[in-house]
Write an enzyme that holds these catalytic residues in place. Structure first.
Site, mmCIF file in Angstrom:
data_model
loop_
_atom_site.group_PDB
_atom_site.id
_atom_site.type_symbol
_atom_site.label_atom_id
_atom_site.label_comp_id
_atom_site.label_asym_id
_atom_site.label_seq_id
_atom_site.Cartn_x
_atom_site.Cartn_y
_atom_site.Cartn_z
ATOM 1 N N ARG A 485 -12.276 -2.655 -10.370
ATOM 2 C CA ARG A 485 -13.192 -1.769 -10.365
ATOM 3 C C ARG A 485 -12.278 -0.641 -11.142
ATOM 4 N NH1 ARG A 485 -12.821 0.138 -4.188
ATOM 5 N NH2 ARG A 485 -10.933 1.433 -4.099
ATOM 6 N N ASP A 486 -13.174 0.357 -11.437
ATOM 7 C CA ASP A 486 -12.514 1.594 -12.322
ATOM 8 C C ASP A 486 -11.594 2.259 -11.480
ATOM 9 O OD1 ASP A 486 -14.265 2.880 -10.661
ATOM 10 O OD2 ASP A 486 -15.477 3.950 -12.326
ATOM 11 N N GLU A 487 -10.557 1.686 -11.124
ATOM 12 C CA GLU A 487 -9.363 2.433 -10.276
ATOM 13 C C GLU A 487 -8.142 1.847 -10.551
ATOM 14 O OE1 GLU A 487 -10.624 3.541 -6.300
ATOM 15 O OE2 GLU A 487 -8.852 4.594 -6.121
ATOM 16 N N GLU A 752 -10.329 -4.757 0.872
ATOM 17 C CA GLU A 752 -10.255 -3.547 1.140
ATOM 18 C C GLU A 752 -10.425 -3.111 2.492
ATOM 19 O OE1 GLU A 752 -12.298 -0.987 -1.559
ATOM 20 O OE2 GLU A 752 -10.890 0.661 -1.314
ATOM 21 N N HIS A 773 -7.491 -6.016 -2.203
ATOM 22 C CA HIS A 773 -6.705 -4.978 -1.804
ATOM 23 C C HIS A 773 -5.588 -5.458 -0.942
ATOM 24 C CE1 HIS A 773 -8.655 -1.192 -3.179
ATOM 25 N NE2 HIS A 773 -7.922 -0.596 -2.398
HETATM 26 C C1 BGC Z 1 -7.907 3.359 -3.003
HETATM 27 C C2 BGC Z 1 -6.783 3.210 -1.929
HETATM 28 C C3 BGC Z 1 -6.222 4.504 -1.660
HETATM 29 C C4 BGC Z 1 -7.157 5.419 -1.218
HETATM 30 C C5 BGC Z 1 -6.714 6.665 -0.897
HETATM 31 C C6 BGC Z 1 -8.939 4.648 -2.607
HETATM 32 O O1 BGC Z 1 -9.794 4.724 -3.644
HETATM 33 O O2 BGC Z 1 -8.553 2.180 -3.398
HETATM 34 O O3 BGC Z 1 -6.348 2.207 -1.437
HETATM 35 O O4 BGC Z 1 -4.900 4.347 -1.002
HETATM 36 O O5 BGC Z 1 -8.124 5.647 -2.339
HETATM 37 O O6 BGC Z 1 -7.200 7.181 0.237
#
Ligand code: BGC
Length: 904
Positions: A485-487, A752, A773
C-alpha cells in the site's frame, strides 16, 4: 584428539564479500574456520595495491600472532587507509595444540572515496513533461498521473586510447539509476542507490567495469527513476511525488587505468546529453508504463551508431554539500523467479495469474506485438469474494504496470518499481501465454538465507516460510512495514520486535548496518528516536517500543553478529535517547514524552495495557541493554550508570504496576509478558506472575491477546517460565486470533492484523489491512531459540558460546533446522520416538556449547555409541531438573534419553 589446522575461509570485510567501497571506520574483518577445532590465535595481514601476497611484500598492517578465539569483528589496526585505496588481506590461525594453518586465500576491500575525490556534477533533464497519461476520467485530470514523468536516459561517449587494465564506476542518483556501459547493464542491482535521507546523505555504489570497457569509443549511460527521491512515498498526499526534490539526477565517476598506466576519468558533466525513451513513467508505488514504440535501440552503445536526434544537453550543477557515502548495505536483487500455479481467462479475456505465494517484485512477460497493442498488469495480494483482485487495501498505491507493444517479440519488465502481490491481472495479452511467458520476479535486499526449520507439522513449516517470505518482501533498502500500500515505511517498532527473528532467518548484518545510520540520522535534536527512518516529514518520535529500536536493533546486531563496531558507532545516539527519556521522566516511570505511543499496536481486544507500563518496561529494557552494550565496548562507567538506572526503573515499575501476589496492572497478556521477559517482577513473584499469564491465556480460551509489542516475547516467556505446553497450545491454536488461523485462510505471508480476513466479517478495514507485515512473525525467534534450541549462553554475543536447549512439546514429534552463525553452521534437530528423546547437534569450529537435553531420567542420557556423553560432570548442580547438561566442542554430537513425555 589429533591436532588439526583450521584454515580460515569465507573472509569478509564489514560483513561483505570483497567490498568495492567501504568507509575506513567500518573496516572490520571476519572469517570462518574450516575444520572442527578451536582457534587459539590468529594473524592478519593487509597490503595495499596488490591482490596477492608475495613473501617479500611489506604489509600495510600485520596484526602479528594475536592470542584470541575471535574470528569476527576484528577492527583494522594499521595506519590510516587511503581513500579509494585497494587492499588485500589474509589471515591464518593456530589451534590450542599450536598447529598453524596455511594462510587463507586473499580477500580484498576498497576504501570509500574522499569527498574531495569527486569531480562529477549532478546532471538531469529537469522535470520532463512530454508524455502525460490520459486523464483517468474524461474532463477531470488525474492528480497521480499528473505527477508521473518519463524516465530520463542520459549518455556520454568517450574514447580510450589503449587497452584497459582496471576500471571502477562510482555512481549514484537523486532518484534511482540503472547504469549502462557499451550496451550492457552495469551490475545486477535494482532500486539503487537505495533510500536515505537524501537531503543529508546519498549512498553511492562502485562497480568493477574493467570487462565492459574497450579501446576506442565507449558509451556510458544511465536510466533514471523517481524512486524515493521524487516519486510517491508513504501516505503523505501533500508532498506526493516530491519529498526530497522535483526531478531525478545522476552523479557518476568512471575511473579507468589503461594498461600503459595512464589514468582516465569520465564524469557526469555538461558533456552529457539526454532524452526520454520508452519508459513513460516509473514510480515505486504507482508502477511503470512503457511505450516500446519509443524505445531507443542502441542508445547506450557505440556500435549502433545511435541517432543524435532528440538528444539534448543535460542540466548540470556542481556537486552540493550532501555527503556521498559508500553503500554499507546490500543491493536489492532479483533472488527468485516464481512460475504461476494457475492462469485463468475471464469471460472478458483478462488473464488472472496466481503465483501461489504473496511476494514482492514484478512480472516479466514475454509477448509479441502487433505495434500499438497494450498490455496492462494490476497486482493484488488477495482476491475478493467474486474472485477478482482485491486492491482496496492498497489505498492510493496503484502498483500497475502497462506496456504498449512495438512490432515483434518483447520481454516486458519494469525497471524502477516493486509491487506486493500474489495475484496479477493481465489485460490485453496477445494469444495464450506459454510456459515461462509470465513469471514473477522476486526482488528485495539480497540478504542471504541463514536459517532453516522443518518439523513433523506441515502447518508449522508453512508458518516458518510465511515469516521468511514476509521478511524478504519487506527488507527493501530499509525494513518496511508492508510492501504493497501507500506506506512501505521504515517503522522502528516493527523492526525492533522482528530484529532477532530477522537475524536468524537471513544474514542482515550489512542491511541493518545501513539502516541504523538512517535511524541515527533521523534522531531529533532532543534525542528522541523517530517512529520511522528515514523520517520524511513524519513528525512522530519518542514512542515506546518504536523509538527504543534505536537501542534494541544495534544490541541485536551485536548479539547475533558480535558486531561491536555498530555499538561504538551509535553509542552517542543511544546515550542521547536515554537522556531524552530520563529528562522527561525524572520519577523513573515513563509516562511522559511518549510521542504517538502506539502501545501494543493492533492487539485484538483493543488497547488495554497502560501506556506507562509499556513505556516503562521498554525503558528498563533499554537501560539493561545499554549496560551490556557499554560492557561490550569497554565503557565501564557507563555500564555502572545504566545498571543503576535499570534498578531505579525496575523499582518504579514494580511499585506502580505489580502487586504482592504477582498481578500486573490491567492483567493483559502483554503486561505479564513484558514484566516477565524484562525481569521487572520481583523474583519471588515471578512464578506466580507466570501462572497469572497462563490463567489469562486460559481465560481467553487458549488464545493470545497480544499486539505487535507483546507477541514477540509471548512464547519465549512461556517457555522460559516452564510453560512450554501453553506456548505450543497458542502455536497450534486454529481459531482467531492465532498464527494458524491465518494459515488456514490460505496466508503465505504474515498478516498485519490477526483478523485481516475472517469468515464472519470478511476483510478488515481497507484503510489498514496489509497481508504482508512481518511484525506478528516475530514468533520465528522462538522456533529457533526454543523449539530447535539454537541459542547463546546469556551475556555472550556472536555465537562463540552456544546454548543448545530444545523445548519439545505440543503435537510435534520431530523438528530440525540450522543457523548459519557468525562462527559457521549450527545444526540442531530432535525426535521423540519409542519413548526416547533424541537430540542431534553440530557445533561449528571455533565455538563451544552447553547442551541441555530434556529427559525423564537425565542420568540415562547416552551418546550415539550408547555411552554416557562426556562432559556431564561439568554441571553437576543441574542434574535432577529434567535436563541432562553437557559441555561440548566443535563437531557433531548425539544425545538420547528417556522421553519426558510431557513438555517443560
Ligand atoms: C504501520 C505499522 C506501524 C504503525 C505505527 C502503521 O501504519 O503499518 O506497521 O508500526 O503504523 O503504529
Amino acid at each position: 584428539m589429533m591436532p588439526v589446522s583450521l584454515p580460515p575461509v569465507g573472509l569478509r570485510c564489514a560483513h561483505l564479500d570483497n567490498p568495492l567501497g567501504i568507509a575506513p571506520d567500518r573496516v572490520r574483518f571476519s572469517w570462518l574456520l574450516d575444520g572442527t577445532g578451536l582457534q587459539q590465535a590468529y594473524q592478519l595481514q593487509v597490503i595495499q595495491n596488490g591482490r596477492v601476497f608475495h613473501p617479500d611484500a611489506t604489509a600495510t598492517w600485520d596484526s602479528g600472532r594475536t592470542e584470541s578465539g575471535d574470528s569476527a569483528d576484528i577492527p583494522y589496526g594499521g595506519p590510516p587507509l587511503t581513500p579509494g585505496g585497494r587492499y588485500a588481506w589474509r589471515v591464518r590461525t593456530w589451534d590450542p595444540a599450536g598447529t598453524e594453518s596455511a594462510w587463507s586465500d586473499s580477500a580484498t576491500f576498497e576504501v570509500e572515496l574522499d569527498q574531495a575525490d569527486w569531480t562529477a556534477s549532478w546532471i538531469g533533464l529537469g522535470a520532463l513533461r512530454e508524455h502525460f497519461g490520459p486523464p483517468s476520467q474524461p474532463g477531470r485530470p488525474d492528480p497521480i498521473a499528473m505527477a508521473l514523468r518519463p524516465a530520463p536516459h542520459l549518455r556520454r561517449s568517450f574514447t580510450l586510447a589503449g587497452p584497459v587494465a582496471a576500471a571502477r564506476l562510482h555512481v549514484t542518483a537523486l532518484g534511482l539509476y540503472e547504469a549502462r556501459l557499451n550496451g550492457h547493464r552495469v551490475g545486477d542491482a535494482y532500486l539503487s542507490p537505495g533510500w536515505t535521507d537524501y537531503d543529508q546523505r546519498v549512498l553511492y555504489q562502485s562497480y568493477d567495469v574493467t570487462g565492459l570497457l574497450r579501446e576506442g569509443e565507449n558509451v556510458l549511460g544511465a536510466l533514471l527513476g523517481d524512486g524515493w527521491y521524487c516519486g510517491f512515498v508513504g501516505f503523505d498526499a501533500k508532498r506526493a511525488g516530491g519529498h526530497y526534490g522535483g526531478a531525478p539526477e545522476l552523479l557518476a565517476q568512471l575511473d579507468v587505468t589503461l594498461a600503459d598506466g595512464t589514468d582516465v576519468r569520465v564524469v557526469s558533466d555538461d558533456e552529457w546529453t539526454g532524452r526520454s525513451g520508452a519508459i513513460q513513467h516509473a514510480d515505486l508505488l504507482m508502477g511503470e508504463r512503457h511505450d516500446l514504440r519509443l524505445a531507443l535501440p542502441g542508445w547506450d552503445s557505440p556500435d549502433a551508431g545511435s541517432d543524435e536526434a532528440g538528444w539534448r544537453p543535460v542540466l548540470c550543477r556542481p556537486r552540493d554539500g550532501r555527503a556521498l557515502v559508500a553503500d554499507p548495505g546490500v543491493p536489492v536483487r532479483v533472488t527468485d523467479e516464481v512460475a504461476p500455479v494457475s492462469v485463468s481467462r475471464s469471460a472478458g479475456g483478462t488473464l488472472l495469474v496466481d503465483f501461489g505465494q504473496n511476494l514482492t517484485g514484478w512480472l516479466r512477460i514475454r509477448a509479441k506485438g502487433p505495434a500499438g497493442a497494450s498490455i496492462a498488469v494490476r497486482h493484488a495480494e488477495v482476491l475478493d469474494a467474486d474472485g477478482r483482485l482485491y486492491t482496496e487495501n492498497l489505498r492510493t498505491a496503484r502498483q500497475a504496470d502497462s506496456y504498449v507493444l512495438a512490432d515483434g517479440p518483447a520481454v516486458l519488465e519494469p525497471h524502477f518499481t516493486v509491487h506486493g502481490f500474489r495475484y496479477a491481472e493481465v489485460t490485453g495479452y496477445p494469444g495464450e501465454p506459454g510456459p515461462g511467458d509470465i513469471v514473477a520476479r522476486v526482488a528485495h535486499s539480497d540478504t542471504p538465507a541463514a536459517g532453516t526449520f522443518e518439523s513433523s507439522e506441515p502447518w508449522l513449516d508453512q508458518l516458518f516460510r510465511n515469516i521468511d517470505w514476509g521478511q524478504r518482501g519487506n527488507f527493501i533498502s530499509v525494513p518496511t512495514d508492508c510492501p504493497q500500500r501507500d506506506e512501505r515505511l521504515g517503522w522502528l517498532g516493527d523492526a525492533q520486535i522482528f530484529a532477532r527473528t530477522a537475524c536468524y532467518n537471513r544474514d542482515v548484518a550489512a542491511f541493518f548496518a545501513k539502516w541504523l545510520d538512517d535511524v541515527t540520522e533521523a534522531q531529533l535534536p532532543s534525542g528522541a528516536f523517530p517512529d520511522i527512518a528515514p523520517r520524511l516529514n513524519f513528525p512522530g518520535a519518542g514512542a515506546p517500543a518504536w523509538g527504543d529500536a534505536g537501542v534494541i536493533v544495534p544490541w541485536t546486531a551485536w548479539k547475533m553478529y558480535g558486531d561491536r563496531g555498530i555499538l561504538e558507532r551509535h553509542f552517542g545516539a543511544m546515550t542521547a535517547w536515554m537522556d531524552f527519556i530520563e529528562r522527561g521522566n525524572p520519577d523513573y516511570l515513563r509516562s511522559r514524552e511518549l510521542g504517538h505511543s502506539y502501545n501494543d499496536w493492533l492487539s485484538p481486544h483493543g488497547d488495554e495495557t497502560p501506556h506507562a507500563l509499556v513505556g516503562t518496561a521498554y525503558w528498563a529494557h533499554d537501560a539493561a541493554l545499554m549496560a551490556e552494550i557499554a560492557d561490550a565496548i569497554g565503557r565501564d562507567d557507563d555500564a555502572a550508570r545504566y545498571r543503576e538506572l535499570r534498578a531505579k526503573i525496575g523499582a518504579a515499575f514494580a511499585d506502580a504496576f505489580v502487586d504482592a501476589a504477582g498481578h500486573l496492572a490491567s492483567g493483559t497478556q502483554t503486561a505479564y509478558v513484558l514484566g516477565l521477559h524484562l525481569e521487572l517482577i520481583p523474583e519471588e513473584s515471578r512464578a506466580a506472575a507466570a501462572g497469572h499469564l497462563v490463567a489469562a491465556i486460559r481465560a481467553a480460551d487458549w488464545h493470545l491477546t497480544t499486539g505487535f509489542v507483546g507477541v514477540g516475547y509471548l512464547l519465549p516467556v512461556l517457555s522460559s517460565a516452564g510453560h512450554t505446553d501453553a506456548a505450543y497450545r497458542l502455536l497450534a491454536q486454529r481459531t482467531f486470533p492465532s498464527w494458524r488461523y491465518m494459515i488456514d485462510q490460505g496466508a503465505t505471508t504474515i498478516w498485519e492484523r490477526w483478523d485481516g480476513w475472517s469468515q464472519e466479517h470478511g476483510f478488515q478495514s481497507a484503510w489498514m489491512n496489509s497481508f504482508n507485515h512481518y511484525s506478528l512473525g516475530s514468533v520465528g525467534e522462538w522456533l529457533y531459540r526454543f523449539v530447535l534450541g539454537i541459542d547463546q549462553e546469556p551475556g555472550t554475543a556472536g555465537f562463540g558460546r552456544l546454548l543448545l536447549r530444545p523445548h519439545p512439546g505440543g503435537p510435534l514429534h520431530r523438528a530440525q533446522g540450522s543457523y548459519q552463525s557468525a562462527r559457521g553452521l549450527i545444526r540442531a534437530g530432535w525426535e521423540r520416538a519409542d519413548g526416547r528423546f533424541t537430540y542431534r547437534v553440530e557445533v561449528p569450529a571455533g565455538a563451544v556449547a552447553s547442551v541441555r537435553v530434556p529427559s525423564a531420567d537425565p542420568a540415562q542420557v547416552r551418546d550415539a555409541a550408547g555411552e554416557p556423553p562426556a562432559g556431564v560432570a561439568e554441571f553437576p548442580g543441574l542434574a535432577g531438573v529434567g535436563e541432562a547438561v553437557f559441555a561440548v566442542g566443535p563437531g557433531g554430537h548425539e544425545f538420547s534419553g528417556p522421553d519426558s513425555q510431557h513438555s517443560r
